[in-house]
Design a protein around this motif. Structure first.
Motif, PDB file in Angstrom:
ATOM      1  N   MET A   1       0.888  -1.173  -0.072  1.00  0.00           N
ATOM      2  CA  MET A   1      -0.028   0.057   0.179  1.00  0.00           C
ATOM      3  C   MET A   1       0.667   1.185  -0.061  1.00  0.00           C
ATOM      4  SD  MET A   1      -3.136  -0.977  -0.311  1.00  0.00           S
ATOM      5  CE  MET A   1      -3.785   0.402   0.018  1.00  0.00           C
ATOM      6  N   ARG A   2       2.163   1.220   0.620  1.00  0.00           N
ATOM      7  CA  ARG A   2       3.055   2.324   0.494  1.00  0.00           C
ATOM      8  C   ARG A   2       3.320   2.619  -0.910  1.00  0.00           C
ATOM      9  NH1 ARG A   2       7.869   0.920   4.209  1.00  0.00           N
ATOM     10  NH2 ARG A   2       7.891  -1.090   3.225  1.00  0.00           N
ATOM     11  N   LEU A   3       3.302   1.961  -1.903  1.00  0.00           N
ATOM     12  CA  LEU A   3       3.556   2.233  -3.228  1.00  0.00           C
ATOM     13  C   LEU A   3       2.300   3.082  -3.777  1.00  0.00           C
ATOM     14  CD1 LEU A   3       4.882   1.947  -6.123  1.00  0.00           C
ATOM     15  CD2 LEU A   3       3.486  -0.196  -6.326  1.00  0.00           C
ATOM     16  N   TYR A   4       1.121   2.542  -3.498  1.00  0.00           N
ATOM     17  CA  TYR A   4       0.167   3.348  -4.273  1.00  0.00           C
ATOM     18  C   TYR A   4      -0.355   4.847  -3.523  1.00  0.00           C
ATOM     19  CZ  TYR A   4      -0.689  -1.050  -6.100  1.00  0.00           C
ATOM     20  OH  TYR A   4      -0.454  -2.338  -6.964  1.00  0.00           O
ATOM     21  N   ALA A   5       0.222   4.883  -2.130  1.00  0.00           N
ATOM     22  CA  ALA A   5       0.231   6.088  -1.401  1.00  0.00           C
ATOM     23  C   ALA A   5       1.355   7.045  -2.033  1.00  0.00           C
ATOM     24  CB  ALA A   5       0.853   5.908  -0.053  1.00  0.00           C
ATOM     25  N   ALA A   6       2.558   6.479  -2.471  1.00  0.00           N
ATOM     26  CA  ALA A   6       3.462   7.268  -2.956  1.00  0.00           C
ATOM     27  C   ALA A   6       2.721   7.927  -4.502  1.00  0.00           C
ATOM     28  CB  ALA A   6       4.670   6.433  -3.206  1.00  0.00           C
ATOM     29  N   VAL A   7       2.178   7.102  -4.975  1.00  0.00           N
ATOM     30  CA  VAL A   7       1.385   7.288  -6.369  1.00  0.00           C
ATOM     31  C   VAL A   7       0.578   8.357  -6.196  1.00  0.00           C
ATOM     32  CG1 VAL A   7       0.185   6.514  -8.381  1.00  0.00           C
ATOM     33  CG2 VAL A   7       2.038   5.025  -7.414  1.00  0.00           C
ATOM     34  N   ALA A   8      -0.204   8.389  -5.062  1.00  0.00           N
ATOM     35  CA  ALA A   8      -1.338   9.412  -4.892  1.00  0.00           C
ATOM     36  C   ALA A   8      -0.515  10.795  -4.721  1.00  0.00           C
ATOM     37  CB  ALA A   8      -1.877   8.902  -3.695  1.00  0.00           C
ATOM     38  N   VAL A   9       0.452  10.547  -3.898  1.00  0.00           N
ATOM     39  CA  VAL A   9       1.151  12.036  -3.445  1.00  0.00           C
ATOM     40  C   VAL A   9       1.924  12.465  -4.647  1.00  0.00           C
ATOM     41  CG1 VAL A   9       3.185  12.920  -2.193  1.00  0.00           C
ATOM     42  CG2 VAL A   9       1.702  11.083  -1.143  1.00  0.00           C
ATOM     43  N   SER A  10       2.229  11.533  -5.540  1.00  0.00           N
ATOM     44  CA  SER A  10       2.707  11.931  -6.671  1.00  0.00           C
ATOM     45  C   SER A  10       1.934  12.690  -7.667  1.00  0.00           C
ATOM     46  CB  SER A  10       3.603  10.823  -7.503  1.00  0.00           C
ATOM     47  OG  SER A  10       4.010  11.223  -9.003  1.00  0.00           O
ATOM     48  N   GLY A  11       0.668  12.200  -7.845  1.00  0.00           N
ATOM     49  CA  GLY A  11      -0.325  12.962  -8.379  1.00  0.00           C
ATOM     50  C   GLY A  11      -0.876  13.965  -8.123  1.00  0.00           C
ATOM     51  N   PHE A  12      -0.832  14.207  -6.515  1.00  0.00           N
ATOM     52  CA  PHE A  12      -1.246  15.630  -5.968  1.00  0.00           C
ATOM     53  C   PHE A  12      -0.008  16.533  -6.112  1.00  0.00           C
ATOM     54  CE2 PHE A  12      -0.964  18.709  -2.669  1.00  0.00           C
ATOM     55  CZ  PHE A  12      -2.323  18.800  -2.043  1.00  0.00           C
ATOM     56  N   ARG A  13       1.290  16.143  -6.282  1.00  0.00           N
ATOM     57  CA  ARG A  13       2.395  17.018  -6.464  1.00  0.00           C
ATOM     58  C   ARG A  13       2.179  17.479  -8.073  1.00  0.00           C
ATOM     59  NH1 ARG A  13       7.266  14.439  -3.087  1.00  0.00           N
ATOM     60  NH2 ARG A  13       6.551  15.151  -1.005  1.00  0.00           N
ATOM     61  N   ARG A  14       2.019  16.415  -8.801  1.00  0.00           N
ATOM     62  CA  ARG A  14       1.940  16.712 -10.431  1.00  0.00           C
ATOM     63  C   ARG A  14       1.028  17.962 -10.636  1.00  0.00           C
ATOM     64  NH1 ARG A  14      -0.048  12.535 -14.876  1.00  0.00           N
ATOM     65  NH2 ARG A  14       0.039  13.676 -16.873  1.00  0.00           N
ATOM     66  N   TYR A  15      -0.155  17.811 -10.089  1.00  0.00           N
ATOM     67  CA  TYR A  15      -1.397  18.863 -10.504  1.00  0.00           C
ATOM     68  C   TYR A  15      -1.010  20.235  -9.834  1.00  0.00           C
ATOM     69  CZ  TYR A  15      -4.126  15.919 -13.294  1.00  0.00           C
ATOM     70  OH  TYR A  15      -4.407  15.073 -14.328  1.00  0.00           O
ATOM     71  N   ALA A  16      -0.161  20.206  -8.622  1.00  0.00           N
ATOM     72  CA  ALA A  16       0.338  21.274  -7.956  1.00  0.00           C
ATOM     73  C   ALA A  16       1.359  21.983  -8.648  1.00  0.00           C
ATOM     74  CB  ALA A  16       0.706  20.831  -6.348  1.00  0.00           C
ATOM     75  N   THR A  17       1.812  21.782  -9.608  1.00  0.00           N
ATOM     76  CA  THR A  17       2.809  22.545 -10.360  1.00  0.00           C
ATOM     77  C   THR A  17       2.107  23.257 -11.141  1.00  0.00           C
ATOM     78  OG1 THR A  17       3.112  20.673 -11.981  1.00  0.00           O
ATOM     79  CG2 THR A  17       4.439  20.582 -10.026  1.00  0.00           C
ATOM     80  N   TYR A  18       0.832  22.875 -11.750  1.00  0.00           N
ATOM     81  CA  TYR A  18       0.300  24.038 -12.643  1.00  0.00           C
ATOM     82  C   TYR A  18      -0.472  24.970 -11.904  1.00  0.00           C
ATOM     83  CZ  TYR A  18       1.151  19.711 -15.606  1.00  0.00           C
ATOM     84  OH  TYR A  18       1.905  18.923 -16.185  1.00  0.00           O
ATOM     85  N   ARG A  19       0.279  25.867 -11.555  1.00  0.00           N
ATOM     86  CA  ARG A  19      -0.444  26.847 -10.679  1.00  0.00           C
ATOM     87  C   ARG A  19      -1.254  27.866 -11.692  1.00  0.00           C
ATOM     88  NH1 ARG A  19       4.920  28.311  -6.817  1.00  0.00           N
ATOM     89  NH2 ARG A  19       5.335  26.333  -5.796  1.00  0.00           N
ATOM     90  N   ALA A  20      -0.647  28.318 -12.856  1.00  0.00           N
ATOM     91  CA  ALA A  20      -1.472  29.293 -13.483  1.00  0.00           C
ATOM     92  C   ALA A  20      -2.869  28.522 -13.991  1.00  0.00           C
ATOM     93  CB  ALA A  20      -0.772  29.646 -14.863  1.00  0.00           C
ATOM     94  N   ALA A  21      -2.796  27.289 -14.274  1.00  0.00           N
ATOM     95  CA  ALA A  21      -4.055  26.437 -14.622  1.00  0.00           C
ATOM     96  C   ALA A  21      -4.971  26.451 -13.362  1.00  0.00           C
ATOM     97  CB  ALA A  21      -3.645  25.177 -15.078  1.00  0.00           C
ATOM     98  N   THR A  22      -4.460  26.272 -12.403  1.00  0.00           N
ATOM     99  CA  THR A  22      -5.279  26.218 -10.901  1.00  0.00           C
ATOM    100  C   THR A  22      -5.889  27.621 -10.796  1.00  0.00           C
ATOM    101  OG1 THR A  22      -4.143  24.552 -10.210  1.00  0.00           O
ATOM    102  CG2 THR A  22      -5.353  25.757  -8.703  1.00  0.00           C
ATOM    103  N   ALA A  23      -5.223  28.761 -11.056  1.00  0.00           N
ATOM    104  CA  ALA A  23      -5.897  30.073 -11.062  1.00  0.00           C
ATOM    105  C   ALA A  23      -6.885  30.288 -11.762  1.00  0.00           C
ATOM    106  CB  ALA A  23      -4.709  31.016 -10.898  1.00  0.00           C
TER     107      ALA A  23
END
Length: 266
Positions: A1-23
Motif C-alpha cells: 500500500m505504500r507504493l500506491y500512497a506514493a503514487v497518490a502523493v505524486s499525483g497531488f504534486r503533479r497537479y500542484a505544479t500547474y499554478r496558472a492553470a489552477t488559478a
C-alpha cells in the motif's frame, strides 16, 4: 500500500505544479458559479421549494457543485486521455509488466489529483459563494466529515466510469467519441446543471439510480443535511455499491484487454 500512497502523493504534486492553470480554473468556477447562482435565484423566486430545496439550499447546491467540478473531472481533466494515449502508443505494455496493479495505480494517481483539486479549486469558489450569498452550509463537523467521505466515494465512482472509458481504447482507434459521451452524461446526469430532484417522474428516478448521481448529487445532498441517520447510511451505501460494481467491471474488462493487447501505433 505504500507504493500506491506514493503514487497518490505524486499525483497531488503533479497537479500542484500547474499554478496558472489552477488559478484560471478557480476564476472560471467562480464566474460560472455567479452565472448559475443568479439563474437559480430567478428560478427559485418563481418556483419556491423546487425539487424540495429552498433558495438558500439551491444556491448552496450551485457553489458546492462548482467546488466539486474539477474534483470529479466532470468536464474533463481526468486521467483517461493519458491512459488512452498510452494504449494507442503501446506504452501500456510497459504498465502491464510493472509489479503493480494497473487499476490501483491509476486509481491512486487519480485520488491524488482529486485531493489537490478539492483544495486548489474547491475551497475558494465555495468561500466566495458563501460571502456573496446566503448559503445553507452545515455547522456540524460530523456533517462535513460525512460530506468528505461522500466526496471520496463519488470520486471512486467517477474513476470507475472513466477507467471503463479508458479501456475502450484497446478496441477503438480513437477514444474522443467515448470521452465526449462521458462528458455529456456527466453534465446532465450528475446534477451539475440542475439538481436531479428537479427531474420529473420516471426520468428523475432513473437519473438518481445511475452511478453519475453518486458523483455530485449525493455529496451535495449530504452537505445540505438531506441525508441523516439511516438515510445517510443508505446514501453512502449507494455510492459504495456503485464504486464496487464499476471497479469490478473495470477489472473484468482489463483482464480481457490484457490477454490481447492491440498496439494501435508506435
Amino acid at each position: 500500500m505504500r507504493l500506491y500512497a506514493a503514487v497518490a502523493v505524486s499525483g497531488f504534486r503533479r497537479y500542484a505544479t500547474y499554478r496558472a492553470a489552477t488559478a484560471a480554473g478557480v476564476f472560471t468556477n467562480t464566474v460560472f458559479g455567479f452565472i448559475v447562482a443568479y439563474t437559480f435565484k430567478a428560478l427559485w423566486s418563481e418556483r419556491p421549494h423546487l425539487g424540495g430545496y429552498d433558495q438558500a439550499q439551491a444556491l448552496t447546491f450551485v457553489w458546492v457543485s462548482q467546488s466539486l467540478l474539477a474534483v470529479g473531472a466532470l468536464m474533463g481533466g481526468g486521467f483517461q486521455e493519458e491512459f488512452q494515449e498510452r494504449v494507442r502508443s503501446g506504452d501500456i505494455a510497459v504498465d502491464l509488466y510493472r509489479p503493480a496493479d494497473l487499476q490501483l495505480w491509476w486509481l491512486a494517481s487519480d485520488l491524488g489529483r482529486a485531493a489537490f483539486q478539492l483544495l486548489g479549486r474547491g475551497v475558494v469558489p465555495l468561500a466566495v459563494g458563501a460571502l456573496a450569498f446566503e448559503l445553507a452550509l452545515p455547522a456540524s463537523p460530523l456533517t462535513w466529515l460525512a460530506f468528505l467521505l461522500s466526496v471520496f466515494l463519488g470520486t471512486v465512482v467517477g474513476f470507475g466510469v472513466r477507467y471503463l472509458a479508458g479501456l475502450c481504447a484497446f478496441w477503438l482507434l480513437d477514444g474522443t467519441g467515448v470521452n465526449v459521451l462521458c462528458g455529456l452524461l456527466g453534465v446532465f446526469l450528475t446534477g451539475m446543471l440542475l439538481p436531479l430532484n428537479v427531474f420529473p417522474g420516471a426520468l428523475g428516478e432513473i437519473a438518481r439510480a445511475l452511478p453519475w448521481s453518486a458523483m455530485l448529487q449525493v455529496p451535495v445532498d449530504v452537505v445540505l443535511g438531506r441525508h441523516h441517520g439511516a438515510g445517510l447510511v443508505r446514501a453512502l451505501g449507494f455510492q459504495a455499491a456503485w464504486a464496487a460494481v464499476l471497479l469490478l467491471a473495470g477489472r473484468a474488462v482489463q483482464a480481457v484487454a490484457a490477454r490481447k493487447v492491440v498496439v494501435q501505433g508506435g
